[in-house]
Scaffold this motif. Sequence first.
Motif: not given
Length: 610
Positions: A332-334, A235-239
């Motif tokens: 996962i883009l937030c 997972f790449v958390y893109l925040i």
Amino acid sequence: MKSLILLLACLLPLGAAPQTHAVSGTVTIEESGNPLAFCSIHVKNTDRHTKTDDKGCYRIQAAATDTLCFAMLGYDTVKVAVGKRTRIDVALHAMSVVFEEEDLVVPAYMTRMAGIVTTGRPAEFSGEEYAGYEENRFRSALHEPLSTFALEADGASYANCRRILASGRAPETDAVRIEEFLNYFDYDYPEPAEEAPLSLLVEAGPCPWDAAHRLARIGLKAREVTGTELPPTHFVYLIDVSGSMHQPLPLVKASMKMLTDNLRAEDRVSIVTYADEVQVLARNIPGNERRRIKDLIDELEANGATAGGAGLEKAYEIARKYHIGKGNNRIILCSDGDFNVGPSSDEAMKALIERQRKLSGTQLSVIGYGMGNYKDSRMQLMAEHGDGNYAYVDDLREAAKILFGEFGATAWAAARDVKMQVEFNPATVASYRLIGYESRLLEAGDFNDDRKDAGEIGAGHCVTALYELIPAGAEEHPAGSVDALRYQGRQGTPVVTIPSAEALAVKVRYKLPGEERSRMIRAELIDSGTEELTGDFAFAAAVAMYGQLLRLSDFRGTATWDEVIRLAQQGLANDPEGYRREFIDLARVAQAVCGDDYCLQPGESKAAGE
């Protein structure tokens, strides 16, 4: 020496932790007695915590001197001393607020993240952007027998419109995507047979907003995948930590910590943030180092502009560098979608994502947050072209739904490039209309073209498509139809009789993860003439009717808010998490906010004095 050992033996119990024992029980909603899923239970002043399952049940280790705290957004928190008890059942009371100007009672969880105050003043939404689509019209089964579109299981539009209604205003018509209303809910579709990834169900019944028409329901169910079956995931958390994310950032943090709680040792996490500039906070951290990941999330602060394009480029770069072969690789883009530094147009985002998707083999899932400046059109576009799903989070309960309860579906695609083609029999169907999916329409030839990008269905997800049918022989001309030509029938084609009782045939193409050649399943429908909608079908029809009212559809016919509620109540048997009961509450809110004018047929007006 013996004296020293005896002294230590006497001193050790003084510093030992209190002995714990297992405590279990159920959490219910006080007002209804229904189980409360995903309620958080933690032992006060410790790190021990858990959540209730879909039946409201929990189990946790606690000592006699401990206190259990039961907390859920929108409900009063309950604290209970453990003592010697091994079973503790609690009921939480749902808080509510009142719009004083209208005496409209709304559950508190529907207002927390929408910024509602009890003065009745709704928040401003002038900066929000939605893509416009022309509503699907009736098509002739004789001259346009094929209906083709990409399938997806997103539910963002439903949650976003719930947030808008909770603010005391009606959503814009373009904010309403009926397919995402339908696909927000699970249905009792059959499980896929053996190793098949999808099951297919087709049925027909009366159309509740037009007694002369029929309603066809096509349902797919993706195979459930347990945590042990999921392949290793990066997972790449893109925040987004720009200034516009200041208000929703606490909810983003809570959401990503929920996702982190699902990770295993074989999973990996990288964290990328963007505001004025892009920062890489973590690279390829093992999933079982949850405390380390959560600490990094806790440190996030919102400030500055929004270099969203640069953030995406960096996230894809990190995804390529730490790509897991034969694994699940997903960003996962937030964000609220408001990009204002660097590449920011929809076309630029589309080109960037399609290029990177092909280079990296990484899927992009999009989770929307925020209000007032929310760019739904861009968020939807990024998810569609990133081969991922799209959700909107308006409160912690929604975060728990998509990132905890539906983790497998959010994290793993059971089937990719899923598309449907329905062929209608003009001997039994004069005209048909696909309800929703306006942004997912395909050309007929796209169905057999494996190069054509389509939708993703996550593990365990249900997908529903509804068609409104005008039976053959009905003395009716749907809006936009053309009269038969005087000398050669319609469009030069003579009317022919097709000897079949089938109303339609359905074909679904899909690819398994890692494959580039599609597979196909199919089913046919013979309309048995059922005269009443019940259970799941009735509930799906209620959701479609609700969406058509909010959208002020040209085809809403005799639909009313009361009929929405009546139909929905027939489908409450399958409601373990309470989402269907929440829908009924939301329909009542919509009735109060939008009024009965929404139930008038196009061109109709109330009589004077009403």
